[in-house]
Design a protein around this motif. Structure first.
Motif, PDB file in Angstrom:
ATOM      1  N   ALA A   1      39.133-108.612 -22.395  1.00 37.95           N
ATOM      2  CA  ALA A   1      40.028-108.662 -23.548  1.00 37.95           C
ATOM      3  C   ALA A   1      41.338-109.354 -23.178  1.00 37.95           C
ATOM      4  N   GLU A   2      41.688-110.352 -23.966  1.00 33.26           N
ATOM      5  CA  GLU A   2      42.991-111.011 -23.836  1.00 33.26           C
ATOM      6  C   GLU A   2      43.957-110.297 -24.767  1.00 33.26           C
ATOM      7  N   VAL A   3      44.874-109.537 -24.207  1.00 30.47           N
ATOM      8  CA  VAL A   3      45.722-108.643 -24.989  1.00 30.47           C
ATOM      9  C   VAL A   3      47.080-109.281 -25.236  1.00 30.47           C
ATOM     10  N   ASP A   4      47.456-109.350 -26.494  1.00 30.35           N
ATOM     11  CA  ASP A   4      48.793-109.812 -26.876  1.00 30.35           C
ATOM     12  C   ASP A   4      49.560-108.612 -27.424  1.00 30.35           C
ATOM     13  N   LEU A   5      50.686-108.289 -26.821  1.00 29.71           N
ATOM     14  CA  LEU A   5      51.535-107.195 -27.289  1.00 29.71           C
ATOM     15  C   LEU A   5      52.759-107.798 -27.972  1.00 29.71           C
ATOM     16  N   LEU A   6      52.869-107.599 -29.265  1.00 28.31           N
ATOM     17  CA  LEU A   6      53.977-108.151 -30.055  1.00 28.31           C
ATOM     18  C   LEU A   6      55.049-107.080 -30.182  1.00 28.31           C
ATOM     19  N   LEU A   7      56.189-107.317 -29.552  1.00 24.38           N
ATOM     20  CA  LEU A   7      57.259-106.327 -29.441  1.00 24.38           C
ATOM     21  C   LEU A   7      58.443-106.673 -30.338  1.00 24.38           C
ATOM     22  N   PRO A   8      59.266-105.672 -30.706  1.00 22.21           N
ATOM     23  CA  PRO A   8      60.508-105.981 -31.430  1.00 22.21           C
ATOM     24  C   PRO A   8      61.480-106.733 -30.528  1.00 22.21           C
ATOM     25  N   ARG A   9      62.379-107.475 -31.121  1.00 25.60           N
ATOM     26  CA  ARG A   9      63.339-108.257 -30.337  1.00 25.60           C
ATOM     27  C   ARG A   9      64.235-107.347 -29.514  1.00 25.60           C
ATOM     28  N   ASN A  10      64.601-106.206 -30.082  1.00 28.08           N
ATOM     29  CA  ASN A  10      65.443-105.259 -29.357  1.00 28.08           C
ATOM     30  C   ASN A  10      64.569-104.125 -28.844  1.00 28.08           C
ATOM     31  N   PRO A  11      64.537-103.866 -27.531  1.00 30.99           N
ATOM     32  CA  PRO A  11      63.678-102.807 -26.997  1.00 30.99           C
ATOM     33  C   PRO A  11      63.932-101.438 -27.618  1.00 30.99           C
ATOM     34  N   ASP A  12      65.156-101.176 -28.080  1.00 27.83           N
ATOM     35  CA  ASP A  12      65.461 -99.884 -28.683  1.00 27.83           C
ATOM     36  C   ASP A  12      64.705 -99.663 -29.990  1.00 27.83           C
TER      37      ASP A  12
ATOM     38  N   ARG B   1      60.867 -94.399 -21.985  1.00 24.79           N
ATOM     39  CA  ARG B   1      61.149 -95.177 -20.764  1.00 24.79           C
ATOM     40  C   ARG B   1      61.061 -96.673 -21.042  1.00 24.79           C
ATOM     41  N   ALA B   2      60.057 -97.069 -21.831  1.00 25.78           N
ATOM     42  CA  ALA B   2      59.901 -98.491 -22.136  1.00 25.78           C
ATOM     43  C   ALA B   2      61.078 -99.023 -22.934  1.00 25.78           C
ATOM     44  N   ARG B   3      61.644 -98.187 -23.807  1.00 24.12           N
ATOM     45  CA  ARG B   3      62.808 -98.621 -24.581  1.00 24.12           C
ATOM     46  C   ARG B   3      64.040 -98.787 -23.693  1.00 24.12           C
ATOM     47  N   SER B   4      64.227 -97.824 -22.792  1.00 19.98           N
ATOM     48  CA  SER B   4      65.479 -97.765 -22.041  1.00 19.98           C
ATOM     49  C   SER B   4      65.536 -98.738 -20.877  1.00 19.98           C
ATOM     50  N   THR B   5      64.462 -99.410 -20.594  1.00 23.23           N
ATOM     51  CA  THR B   5      64.458-100.407 -19.526  1.00 23.23           C
ATOM     52  C   THR B   5      63.925-101.717 -20.067  1.00 23.23           C
TER      53      THR B   5
ATOM     54  N   LEU C   1      48.107-106.545 -30.493  1.00 22.48           N
ATOM     55  CA  LEU C   1      48.714-105.265 -30.855  1.00 22.48           C
ATOM     56  C   LEU C   1      50.132-105.529 -31.345  1.00 22.48           C
ATOM     57  N   ASP C   2      50.353-105.303 -32.626  1.00 17.61           N
ATOM     58  CA  ASP C   2      51.640-105.626 -33.244  1.00 17.61           C
ATOM     59  C   ASP C   2      52.453-104.347 -33.459  1.00 17.61           C
ATOM     60  N   VAL C   3      53.489-104.151 -32.631  1.00 17.19           N
ATOM     61  CA  VAL C   3      54.397-103.019 -32.786  1.00 17.19           C
ATOM     62  C   VAL C   3      55.828-103.519 -33.014  1.00 17.19           C
ATOM     63  N   ALA C   4      55.935-104.751 -33.520  1.00 20.74           N
ATOM     64  CA  ALA C   4      57.255-105.353 -33.719  1.00 20.74           C
ATOM     65  C   ALA C   4      57.990-104.763 -34.913  1.00 20.74           C
ATOM     66  N   HIS C   5      57.247-104.268 -35.908  1.00 25.06           N
ATOM     67  CA  HIS C   5      57.872-103.700 -37.103  1.00 25.06           C
ATOM     68  C   HIS C   5      58.203-102.234 -36.845  1.00 25.06           C
ATOM     69  N   PRO C   6      59.327-101.739 -37.350  1.00 27.66           N
ATOM     70  CA  PRO C   6      59.697-100.353 -37.053  1.00 27.66           C
ATOM     71  C   PRO C   6      58.832 -99.300 -37.730  1.00 27.66           C
ATOM     72  N   ARG C   7      58.079 -99.664 -38.775  1.00 27.42           N
ATOM     73  CA  ARG C   7      57.345 -98.627 -39.498  1.00 27.42           C
ATOM     74  C   ARG C   7      55.864 -98.902 -39.680  1.00 27.42           C
ATOM     75  N   ARG C   8      55.398-100.124 -39.420  1.00 34.44           N
ATOM     76  CA  ARG C   8      53.980-100.437 -39.601  1.00 34.44           C
ATOM     77  C   ARG C   8      53.464-101.124 -38.347  1.00 34.44           C
ATOM     78  N   TRP C   9      52.327-100.652 -37.874  1.00 33.74           N
ATOM     79  CA  TRP C   9      51.765-101.184 -36.637  1.00 33.74           C
ATOM     80  C   TRP C   9      50.274-101.451 -36.858  1.00 33.74           C
ATOM     81  N   SER C  10      49.741-102.461 -36.188  1.00 30.02           N
ATOM     82  CA  SER C  10      48.349-102.829 -36.406  1.00 30.02           C
ATOM     83  C   SER C  10      47.751-103.426 -35.148  1.00 30.02           C
ATOM     84  N   VAL C  11      46.426-103.439 -35.102  1.00 30.49           N
ATOM     85  CA  VAL C  11      45.694-104.131 -34.057  1.00 30.49           C
ATOM     86  C   VAL C  11      44.757-105.111 -34.741  1.00 30.49           C
TER      87      VAL C  11
END
Length: 439
Positions: free
Chosen positions: A397-408, A421-425, A311-321
């Protein structure tokens, strides 16, 4: 002076000059680290934070090189926005001309593709580099009515000193995103801009309404294309036995035989004629049709399914699985809502009930019915890897979550409480370790 609940002046309650002066004080104080007389609006404050983390200097007007005329024409030809230009022009241009505004249409990258309206305002826009081919992404020119709606995925009005770059503070911009109704993908932004003295609070609702009309027109065009494909596919489907269906290039079903109806089939990013493995259908034979594909599902048992879900949510505008394994891989681009849902499930591997997810998404556990409807749509392309009661990724399922470098920067469009909540912590990064089952 009237104020909103957050302390920001209501622009309708005071004259434009007074509003501009207040916002100039807010901008100056906030960007220098001093306490502002009133806080900036949350959407503006969040944008300033993103831009500052990106290293943009508010006192220097930095511009990317504009696209060449040939590249502008190529993007215009390839963009679905070309189909809705008549809707945008009819809804915006007549009023924009009278109100001393211009209409700007940009693609998902923030590149200006079309620009029309008041000649005098067009000349002023030239001085700001607000011209065809220019890059008005938020990360390039700061908070503005093109780049900021593209990041937040909602309409935004940026007035005077709410712009991050000082040279833009004599301007007012109001933009709304336009999404593809087939998959929720951002395809561009329509913006109405002009000198700050022409600002009107109702512009935000007006621009957003016209953007929604443009999306409705795209939906009509899609249904018409499916009707044409259905007529084309009817003769070969009538001759076939077993399970078969005709889908358009994006996997939307036009016609089918020998199987229960499914609205859409998740297709690989690059599909070619021949044998392939498709989620929910298993081994298939694919043949081209004008405007789509004829898919025949094999009667043999489905091979062992893939076991890795990225699950790739690292990009601010495009996300994919992306699902991959011994039998191959396939990817699916996610809508903003599905990106939120799957991110929350990846962060909570033990599962979430429908009420939990409703609270995570809307702050209201009573909206469980809405969550169930969205999850049923997610299961159409990812059902083999999801369980319910509670909703969760299956244990295999082996789940890989690809996150942005900055949680914000995690899903910056989202106002869902669980994502906030996930951003702020630091929980999102902690959950992305092998110890929690998410990478």
């Amino acid at each position: 002076m009237a104020h909103s609940a957050k302390g920001v002046p209501r622009l309708a309650a005071l004259d434009v000059g007074q509003a501009a002066r207040v916002l100039s004080e807010v901008r100056s104080a906030t960007l220098s680290g001093r306490r502002a007389p009133v806080p900036p609006r949350p959407v503006i404050e969040a944008s300033w934070g993103r831009v500052r983390r990106g290293g943009l200097d508010p006192d220097h007007d930095v511009r990317a090189a504009p696209l060449s005329p040939g590249e502008i024409e190529r993007r215009r030809r390839d963009s679905p926005l070309r189909h809705v230009l008549p809707v945008l022009r009819e809804g915006l241009l007549s009023v924009a001309n009278v109100a001393q505004h211009i209409m700007v249409v940009a693609d998902a990258d923030g590149r200006v593709l079309w620009r029309e309206g008041s000649p005098s305002v067009l000349r002023r826009a030239d001085g700001l580099g607000f011209e065809p081919g220019a890059d008005w992404g938020e990360g390039v020119v700061g908070t503005n009515g093109v780049g900021t709606p593209a990041v937040t995925r909602r309409p935004v009005q940026v007035f005077a000193s709410e712009h991050f770059v000082r040279s833009h503070t004599s301007w007012t911009c109001t933009g709304a995103p336009i999404t593809d109704p087939r998959d929720g993908r951002l395809i561009g932004v329509v913006d109405v801009s002009g000198p700050l003295e022409t600002m009107h609070p109702a512009t935000l609702a007006w621009v957003n309404a016209v953007a929604k009309l443009a999306e409705a027109r795209l939906r009509e065009l899609h249904l018409t294309a499916l009707d044409r494909l259905r007529a084309m596919a009817a003769p070969p489907l009538a001759r076939l036995g077993g399970r078969a269906l005709a889908v358009d290039k994006d996997g939307w079903t036009a016609a089918m035989t020998g199987m229960p109806y499914v609205a859409r089939v998740a297709l690989p990013e690059s599909l070619a004629p021949g044998r392939c493995l498709l989620p929910t259908l298993g081994p298939c034979t694919v043949e081209p049709l004008p405007g789509g594909w004829l898919i025949r599902a094999a009667d043999t048992p489905e091979p062992e399914r893939a076991t890795r879900v990225a699950l790739d949510v690292a990009h601010p505008r495009r996300w994919s699985v992306t699902v991959s394994g011994d039998t191959g891989s396939w990817s699916h681009e996610l809508s903003p809502r599905h990106a939120e849902l799957l991110c929350l499930l990846a962060l909570h591997r033990t599962g979430r009930s429908a009420a939990d997810l409703a609270a995570d998404l809307f702050g209201d556990p009573a909206r469980a019915v809405t969550v169930r409807a969205e999850m049923s749509r997610v299961r159409r392309y990812l059902g083999a890897f999801l369980e319910h009661r509670p909703y969760r990724f299956c244990d295999a399922a082996e789940v890989d979550l690809l996150l942005p470098r900055n949680p914000d920067d995690l899903l910056p469009h989202s106002v869902a409480p669980g994502v906030v909540r996930a951003r702020s912590t630091s929980q999102s990064r902690a959950a992305a370790t092998p110890k929690s089952g998410v990478r």
